[in-house]
Design an enzyme around this catalytic site. Structure first.
Site, mmCIF file in Angstrom:
data_model
loop_
_atom_site.group_PDB
_atom_site.id
_atom_site.type_symbol
_atom_site.label_atom_id
_atom_site.label_comp_id
_atom_site.label_asym_id
_atom_site.label_seq_id
_atom_site.Cartn_x
_atom_site.Cartn_y
_atom_site.Cartn_z
ATOM 1 N N ARG A 81 0.843 -1.194 0.000
ATOM 2 C CA ARG A 81 0.000 0.000 0.000
ATOM 3 C C ARG A 81 0.879 1.245 0.000
ATOM 4 O O ARG A 81 1.972 1.237 0.541
ATOM 5 C CB ARG A 81 -0.887 0.028 1.238
ATOM 6 C CG ARG A 81 -2.096 -0.873 1.163
ATOM 7 C CD ARG A 81 -2.955 -0.759 2.401
ATOM 8 N NE ARG A 81 -2.282 -1.307 3.567
ATOM 9 C CZ ARG A 81 -1.670 -0.611 4.497
ATOM 10 N NH1 ARG A 81 -1.655 0.703 4.446
ATOM 11 N NH2 ARG A 81 -1.073 -1.210 5.503
ATOM 12 N N TYR A 209 -1.757 -3.890 -6.847
ATOM 13 C CA TYR A 209 -1.341 -4.646 -5.666
ATOM 14 C C TYR A 209 -2.325 -4.546 -4.510
ATOM 15 O O TYR A 209 -2.655 -3.442 -4.056
ATOM 16 C CB TYR A 209 0.040 -4.177 -5.171
ATOM 17 C CG TYR A 209 0.619 -5.163 -4.187
ATOM 18 C CD1 TYR A 209 1.381 -6.238 -4.635
ATOM 19 C CD2 TYR A 209 0.335 -5.083 -2.839
ATOM 20 C CE1 TYR A 209 1.864 -7.181 -3.751
ATOM 21 C CE2 TYR A 209 0.810 -6.034 -1.941
ATOM 22 C CZ TYR A 209 1.573 -7.080 -2.411
ATOM 23 O OH TYR A 209 2.033 -8.018 -1.533
ATOM 24 N N LYS A 218 -9.540 -2.653 2.118
ATOM 25 C CA LYS A 218 -9.253 -1.445 2.900
ATOM 26 C C LYS A 218 -10.126 -0.276 2.447
ATOM 27 O O LYS A 218 -10.538 0.548 3.263
ATOM 28 C CB LYS A 218 -7.778 -1.081 2.772
ATOM 29 C CG LYS A 218 -6.814 -2.214 3.085
ATOM 30 C CD LYS A 218 -6.964 -2.759 4.469
ATOM 31 C CE LYS A 218 -5.850 -3.773 4.756
ATOM 32 N NZ LYS A 218 -5.968 -4.373 6.078
ATOM 33 N N HIS A 238 -10.142 -2.390 11.975
ATOM 34 C CA HIS A 238 -9.048 -3.209 11.446
ATOM 35 C C HIS A 238 -8.734 -4.299 12.474
ATOM 36 O O HIS A 238 -7.715 -4.263 13.147
ATOM 37 C CB HIS A 238 -7.844 -2.290 11.217
ATOM 38 C CG HIS A 238 -6.748 -2.899 10.407
ATOM 39 N ND1 HIS A 238 -5.453 -2.470 10.477
ATOM 40 C CD2 HIS A 238 -6.752 -3.899 9.505
ATOM 41 C CE1 HIS A 238 -4.700 -3.181 9.647
ATOM 42 N NE2 HIS A 238 -5.468 -4.059 9.051
ATOM 43 N N SER A 260 -0.992 -3.625 10.170
ATOM 44 C CA SER A 260 -0.696 -4.598 9.128
ATOM 45 C C SER A 260 0.637 -5.289 9.403
ATOM 46 O O SER A 260 1.599 -4.639 9.828
ATOM 47 C CB SER A 260 -0.621 -3.900 7.768
ATOM 48 O OG SER A 260 -1.835 -3.281 7.471
ATOM 49 N N CYS A 262 1.497 -7.484 11.681
ATOM 50 C CA CYS A 262 1.878 -7.684 13.087
ATOM 51 C C CYS A 262 1.267 -8.974 13.630
ATOM 52 O O CYS A 262 1.190 -9.158 14.852
ATOM 53 C CB CYS A 262 1.446 -6.502 13.938
ATOM 54 S SG CYS A 262 2.430 -5.021 13.667
ATOM 55 N N GLY A 263 0.809 -9.853 12.757
ATOM 56 C CA GLY A 263 0.401 -11.173 13.214
ATOM 57 C C GLY A 263 -1.088 -11.378 13.441
ATOM 58 O O GLY A 263 -1.469 -12.304 14.146
ATOM 59 N N ASP A 287 -8.832 -9.890 9.509
ATOM 60 C CA ASP A 287 -8.338 -8.531 9.196
ATOM 61 C C ASP A 287 -9.338 -7.420 9.496
ATOM 62 O O ASP A 287 -8.940 -6.345 9.911
ATOM 63 C CB ASP A 287 -7.951 -8.471 7.713
ATOM 64 C CG ASP A 287 -7.122 -7.247 7.357
ATOM 65 O OD1 ASP A 287 -6.262 -6.859 8.164
ATOM 66 O OD2 ASP A 287 -7.340 -6.676 6.273
ATOM 67 N N ARG A 379 2.370 -12.168 -0.297
ATOM 68 C CA ARG A 379 1.062 -12.493 0.300
ATOM 69 C C ARG A 379 0.443 -13.737 -0.314
ATOM 70 O O ARG A 379 0.770 -14.124 -1.433
ATOM 71 C CB ARG A 379 0.107 -11.312 0.052
ATOM 72 C CG ARG A 379 0.555 -9.988 0.663
ATOM 73 C CD ARG A 379 -0.036 -9.819 2.018
ATOM 74 N NE ARG A 379 0.497 -8.665 2.740
ATOM 75 C CZ ARG A 379 -0.108 -8.150 3.806
ATOM 76 N NH1 ARG A 379 -1.247 -8.671 4.244
ATOM 77 N NH2 ARG A 379 0.428 -7.144 4.450
HETATM 78 O O1 SAT Z 1 -3.616 -3.436 2.517
HETATM 79 S S1 SAT Z 1 -3.270 -4.805 2.146
HETATM 80 O O2 SAT Z 1 -4.500 -5.530 1.891
HETATM 81 O O3 SAT Z 1 -2.399 -4.814 0.967
HETATM 82 C C1 SAT Z 1 -2.477 -5.576 3.423
HETATM 83 C C2 SAT Z 1 -2.409 -4.816 4.666
HETATM 84 O O4 SAT Z 1 -1.688 -3.829 4.720
HETATM 85 O O5 SAT Z 1 -3.065 -5.194 5.647
HETATM 86 MN MN MN Z 2 -4.857 -5.399 7.405
#
Ligand code: SAT
Ligand code: MN
Length: 594
Positions: A81, A209, A218, A238, A260, A262-263, A287, A379
């Site tokens: 991103r 991407y 997002k 999130h 993003s 961080c597990g 997510d 990913r």
């Molecule tokens: O934003 S993405 O879907 O590319 C992945 C992320 O940052 O969580």
């Molecule tokens: Mn995310």
């Protein structure tokens, strides 16, 4: 005169006048050679996949080892991103707030329509209808993405409920989010991800991407979702959502916000250690959580997505065994390495390092190579149905009642393993002031501590101060609000080593959290919140884990905390005129306790 074909939707597309008019207008603008209306069927998947392989957009992997799996390589200039190219286009800059990039809607439409004009000549426009949430859910939302990327069309099929199901929900006059995506020449100079909350519209150009272009994720589910949530009294967060089932069959659900990479995906799919025989973790989402007060006054959450877009490097049978099963079929990998036998490889995978492979850019790689074989933000996109730990409730339109909200970041110092907020307002303060070291999920330097309120800094579609106010206001709609916790799996000791093993062992902390919610676990009051006693977290059977390590993981260094409060100034100054006074008071209270 237009050279573009008239749009001829299939029979299943509803006679929705505004939809047809908009699609026709965008065809006029972008001038694709072909227009293809997606229906989400198996046959369509096969056809589009074959076309993508033919065009070199997807590489077929070893179908014996990895049935239904493909590799995509993105442009090396387009691997994450890009926050500085992401815009919230509200009428006034104040509505977007100081943490977002703002542009006047008219100016942005003009610029982006200018770039999109004729941009699909010689290409196909895919009309991708998708549903965020499940049919029948009061939270479900329909989006339609017009894209010239077959990779996006195929990925949206994994990540959302795509196709006829969305048309059926839309009907002849339903509301939908308009999304336009043009790849252009994948050039960061001409890359914009623009949101027009007041028009329920997204336009993304110049990228191909992940979160930049899978517009349901997002862009809709978080940026426009958060904007709508404030107006409609719900929350778009999130957050992962997981179920904790005890040996006696008691079920509790928690939602957790981490930035993003961080597990979140690992936590959502964790397998409890041996000592916790009979405990089970099930995944509702990895997510994004959409949450709404239920009739009984509790907060109910759904996962609006249907697939996971998870970080690959570091995933193995120890860190996330469920993910290894999940991504062994029906998966689109992006930017991992390719072995000579058509398998995928990444740093941290089980088994031996391959003697040679092709790196994420398709260049020859050997263990002597200096660069990584897989991109750090590589990913997998895989359907959630393949997750062995999938919670059946993941498809329940009413969602699950949330007992605990957890905030977490990646912090080498200061933040202890776990503590609990004194109450909702204190919890909002903890979420609002959370910080994390930056990761490869966004373009830019990694490893720098920055404030990332509720892990929403890159995803809040309006003024962050109003967002905090919305959080505070939600309390009034809840009879039994979730308890709020803060965790840090990433704290390091003086020797630079992590103080907590993380991964499956996080179950131990989770159990304390659930027990707190059920009024079963003791805690002691500290300046920062309620904390477990030194034996409060069960470490039975944890190898090489002397009690001093837990003491250190839970310790509070008041000097560090004073610095922490000072560091919050950066955020407080930035948001000064918009900040709810409750948060200023919470900070004063913390200072007085310290
Ligand atoms: O934003 S993405 O879907 O590319 C992945 C992320 O940052 O969580
Ligand atoms: Mn995310």
């Amino acid at each position: 005169m237009t050279t573009a074909p008239a749009s001829q939707p299939k029979s299943g597309v509803p006679p929705h006048a505004a939809l047809r008019a908009w699609v026709n207008e965008m065809i006029e603008l972008c001038q694709p050679d072909h227009v293809y209306w997606c229906d989400g069927s198996e046959a369509e998947k096969e056809t589009l996949t074959a076309q993508a392989v033919e065009a070199g957009v997807l590489i077929e992997l070893n179908q014996e080892k990895l049935p239904g799996c493909y590799l995509h390589r993105s442009n090396p200039n387009d691997v994450a991103r890009v926050e500085e190219l992401t815009f919230i286009c509200t009428r006034t800059p104040e509505a977007a707030g100081p943490t977002n990039n703002w542009k006047a809607p008219r100016e942005m439409y003009e610029k982006l329509y200018g770039l999109a004009r004729g941009a699909m000549r010689g290409r196909t426009m895919y009309v991708v209808p998708y549903l965020m949430g499940m049919p029948g859910s009061p939270l479900a939302k329909v989006g339609v993405e017009l894209t010239d990327s077959i990779y996006v069309a195929l990925s949206m099929r994994i990540m959302t409920r795509m196709g006829q199901i969305a048309w059926d929900t839309l009907g002849a006059d339903g509301r939908f989010t308009k999304g336009l995506h043009c790849m252009l020449d994948i050039n960061p100079e001409r890359r914009y991800i623009a949101h027009f909350p007041q028009d329920n519209t997204i336009i993304s150009v110049g990228s191909n991407y992940g979160g930049n272009v899978l517009l349901g994720k997002k862009c809709l589910a978080l940026r426009l979702g958060s904007y709508l949530g404030r107006i409609e009294h719900w929350m778009a967060e999130h957050m992962l959502i997981l179920g904790v089932e005890s040996p006696t069959g008691e079920k509790n659900y928690v939602a957790a916000a981490f930035p993003s990479a961080c597990g979140k995906t690992n936590f959502a799919m964790l397998i409890p250690p041996k000592h916790f025989a009979g405990w089970k973790i099930t995944t509702v989402g990895d997510d994004i959580a959409w949450m709404k007060p239920g009739p009984n006054g509790r907060l109910y959450a759904i996962n609006p997505e249907a697939g996971y877009f998870g970080v690959v490097p570091g995933t193995n049978s120890k860190s996330n065994p469920n993910a290894m099963v999940l991504m062994a079929r029906d998966t689109i990998y992006t930017n991992v390495a390719l072995t000579p036998d058509g398998d995928v490889w990444w740093e941290g995978k089980d088994g031996p390092v391959p003697e040679q492979c092709l790196d994420w850019q398709g260049r020859l790689w050997t263990p002597a190579s200096k660069e990584k074989a897989a991109h750090p933000n590589s990913r997998f996109a895989a359907p959630m149905a393949n997750n062995p730990a999938l919670a059946p409730e993941a498809n329940d339109p009413h969602g699950v009642p949330i007992s605990a909200l957890i905030f977490g970041g990646r912090r080498a110092t200061t933040l202890p393993l776990v503590f609990q907020a004194f109450n909702w307002i204190h919890g909002v303060y903890i979420g609002a002031t959370m910080a994390s070291e930056t990761t490869a999920a966004a373009a830019g330097a990694t490893g720098q501590v920055r404030r990332d309120p509720m892990a929403m800094l890159p995803f809040c579609g309006y003024n962050m101060g109003d967002y905090f106010r919305h959080w505070l206001r939600m309390r009034k709609l809840l009879k039994r609000p979730p308890n709020v916790f803060c965790v840090n799996w990433f704290r390091k000791g003086a020797d630079g080593q992590f103080l907590w093993p993380g991964y499956g062992e996080n179950m131990r902390v989770l159990k304390w959290i659930v027990d707190r919610c059920r009024g079963r676990a003791p805690a002691w009051e500290t300046p920062v919140g309620w904390m477990p006693e030194s034996d409060g977290i069960d470490t039975t059977g944890l190898p090489d884990y002397p009690p001093e390590k837990m003491t250190e993981a839970l310790s509070l260094n008041l000097e560090e905390w004073k610095r922490e409060v000072l560091m919050q100034d950066e955020l407080f100054f930035k948001l000064y005129s918009d900040l709810p006074k409750e948060l200023i008071f919470q900070r004063e209270l913390l200072i007085s306790r310290l």
